[in-house]
Scaffold this motif. Sequence first.
Motif, mmCIF file in Angstrom:
data_model
loop_
_atom_site.group_PDB
_atom_site.id
_atom_site.type_symbol
_atom_site.label_atom_id
_atom_site.label_comp_id
_atom_site.label_asym_id
_atom_site.label_seq_id
_atom_site.Cartn_x
_atom_site.Cartn_y
_atom_site.Cartn_z
ATOM 1 N N VAL A 96 0.835 -1.208 0.000
ATOM 2 C CA VAL A 96 0.000 0.000 0.000
ATOM 3 C C VAL A 96 0.866 1.252 0.000
ATOM 4 C CG1 VAL A 96 -1.620 1.368 1.363
ATOM 5 C CG2 VAL A 96 -1.992 -1.076 1.090
ATOM 6 N N LEU A 97 1.870 1.293 0.902
ATOM 7 C CA LEU A 97 2.735 2.471 0.998
ATOM 8 C C LEU A 97 3.595 2.632 -0.255
ATOM 9 C CD1 LEU A 97 3.876 2.334 4.748
ATOM 10 C CD2 LEU A 97 2.049 3.695 3.711
ATOM 11 N N ALA A 98 4.033 1.517 -0.829
ATOM 12 C CA ALA A 98 4.865 1.579 -2.033
ATOM 13 C C ALA A 98 4.090 2.180 -3.213
ATOM 14 C CB ALA A 98 5.364 0.185 -2.401
ATOM 15 N N SER A 99 2.809 1.867 -3.299
ATOM 16 C CA SER A 99 1.997 2.373 -4.415
ATOM 17 C C SER A 99 1.790 3.875 -4.342
ATOM 18 C CB SER A 99 0.635 1.668 -4.429
ATOM 19 O OG SER A 99 -0.115 2.010 -3.277
ATOM 20 N N ARG A 100 2.020 4.456 -3.145
ATOM 21 C CA ARG A 100 1.815 5.895 -2.966
ATOM 22 C C ARG A 100 3.099 6.709 -3.102
ATOM 23 N NH1 ARG A 100 -2.654 6.197 1.990
ATOM 24 N NH2 ARG A 100 -4.182 4.825 0.971
ATOM 25 N N ARG A 101 4.236 6.015 -3.296
ATOM 26 C CA ARG A 101 5.485 6.745 -3.488
ATOM 27 C C ARG A 101 5.586 7.255 -4.921
ATOM 28 N NH1 ARG A 101 8.089 2.295 -1.038
ATOM 29 N NH2 ARG A 101 9.213 1.921 -2.996
ATOM 30 N N ALA A 102 6.499 8.193 -5.129
ATOM 31 C CA ALA A 102 6.662 8.819 -6.441
ATOM 32 C C ALA A 102 7.055 7.806 -7.514
ATOM 33 C CB ALA A 102 7.699 9.932 -6.364
ATOM 34 N N ASP A 103 7.864 6.806 -7.110
ATOM 35 C CA ASP A 103 8.317 5.813 -8.097
ATOM 36 C C ASP A 103 7.301 4.703 -8.323
ATOM 37 O OD1 ASP A 103 8.492 4.336 -5.803
ATOM 38 O OD2 ASP A 103 10.667 4.084 -5.841
ATOM 39 N N GLY A 104 6.167 4.809 -7.619
ATOM 40 C CA GLY A 104 5.117 3.806 -7.795
ATOM 41 C C GLY A 104 5.436 2.457 -7.207
ATOM 42 N N GLY A 105 6.478 2.404 -6.357
ATOM 43 C CA GLY A 105 6.842 1.149 -5.718
ATOM 44 C C GLY A 105 7.706 0.250 -6.564
ATOM 45 N N SER A 106 8.315 0.824 -7.608
ATOM 46 C CA SER A 106 9.155 0.011 -8.489
ATOM 47 C C SER A 106 10.479 -0.379 -7.839
ATOM 48 C CB SER A 106 9.440 0.776 -9.788
ATOM 49 O OG SER A 106 10.094 2.015 -9.520
ATOM 50 N N LYS A 107 10.903 0.368 -6.819
ATOM 51 C CA LYS A 107 12.146 0.087 -6.106
ATOM 52 C C LYS A 107 11.870 -0.155 -4.623
ATOM 53 C CE LYS A 107 15.007 2.979 -9.151
ATOM 54 N NZ LYS A 107 15.942 4.143 -9.206
ATOM 55 N N GLU A 108 12.718 -1.000 -4.009
ATOM 56 C CA GLU A 108 12.615 -1.232 -2.571
ATOM 57 C C GLU A 108 13.043 0.036 -1.834
ATOM 58 O OE1 GLU A 108 11.522 -3.792 -0.863
ATOM 59 O OE2 GLU A 108 11.223 -5.243 -2.487
ATOM 60 N N HIS A 109 12.283 0.378 -0.769
ATOM 61 C CA HIS A 109 12.570 1.580 0.004
ATOM 62 C C HIS A 109 12.808 1.158 1.451
ATOM 63 C CE1 HIS A 109 11.463 5.609 1.865
ATOM 64 N NE2 HIS A 109 12.409 5.911 0.994
ATOM 65 N N LEU A 110 14.085 1.203 1.898
ATOM 66 C CA LEU A 110 14.462 0.663 3.204
ATOM 67 C C LEU A 110 13.689 1.282 4.366
ATOM 68 C CD1 LEU A 110 16.219 -1.284 4.793
ATOM 69 C CD2 LEU A 110 18.022 0.450 4.837
ATOM 70 N N PRO A 111 13.567 2.628 4.471
ATOM 71 C CA PRO A 111 12.805 3.197 5.597
ATOM 72 C C PRO A 111 11.357 2.709 5.643
ATOM 73 C CG PRO A 111 14.125 4.898 4.553
ATOM 74 C CD PRO A 111 14.208 3.686 3.676
ATOM 75 N N THR A 112 10.719 2.606 4.474
ATOM 76 C CA THR A 112 9.335 2.113 4.414
ATOM 77 C C THR A 112 9.261 0.661 4.864
ATOM 78 O OG1 THR A 112 8.783 3.599 2.578
ATOM 79 C CG2 THR A 112 7.354 1.692 2.908
#
Length: 293
Positions: A96-112
């Motif tokens: 859910v949180l990845a889909s709301r990021r600017a990159d659309g969740g295409s990359k892993e985001h360590l803090p998230t």
Amino acid sequence: MGDRDWRPFIYGGLASIVAEFGTFPIDTTKTRLQIQGQRIDPRHVELRYTGMVDCFVKTSRQEGIKALYCGIWPAVLRQATYGTIKFGTYYSLKKVLASRRADGGSKEHLPTNTFCAAFAGGLSSAIANPTDVLKVRMQVGSEKRRLVRCFVEMYRSEGARGLWRGVGPTSQRAALIAAVELPAYDACKRRLAPALGDAPLNHLASSLLASLGSAVASTPLDVVRTRLMNQRNLKESKEPMQRIYKGTVDCFVQTVRNEGFLALYKGFVPTWLRMGPWNIIFFLTYEQLKQFY
């Protein structure tokens, strides 16, 4: 959440139960090593075991192989709730949180990933705490009754607070393990993918690397929560020694003061040796379940 995908919850619960059955005897040796040598607890002053192997051998000889699986049913019940909520919440919230990021969740985001893992671990562990308390007491040998009767008697003699004894360090430990383990597994799996692909060998290597960091970070809190869960505070009792530790901080201080800093790492070897196989069994099972549906 979003498309209400139930699969991470079901797969997480099933894989957790399989992993628990496969590694439970190691967990029993860890618990017994963590309990022994408490100078201020007259029940556990004696150092009965010199290490994991000695504990395994002595328990098997003196109490039978069955004793190594004492507490398995509350442990399975715990994984059915804890594992289901933890892994389901982590992967669903992360999506859910990845889909709301600017990159659309295409990359892993360590803090998230770290936030999602810590939240999922702490929440699920707090909910499943009563099963953890009973598991610890059965592993130590202080509970011999059947599952439902044990829960009823614990509630009658110690109240609701008895069922959630040690919930503070238990939730903190679970959040810490999840915050290290799950993002580490995802990161290792992604880094190893070019060489190993999305195959069982990748899952195995990523599981081993993730377990080492979580074992180092979580063992002190594991020792504290085990000792808090094992102590009883009977509602009607007036005996001063029934409650040895006042809370998480007091248990930390008393343990270090009376037994030295290394006492916080009692049971580290079985903790790590259990986390490694547990994670391997869990993630291999989880990844294979994902292939089915």
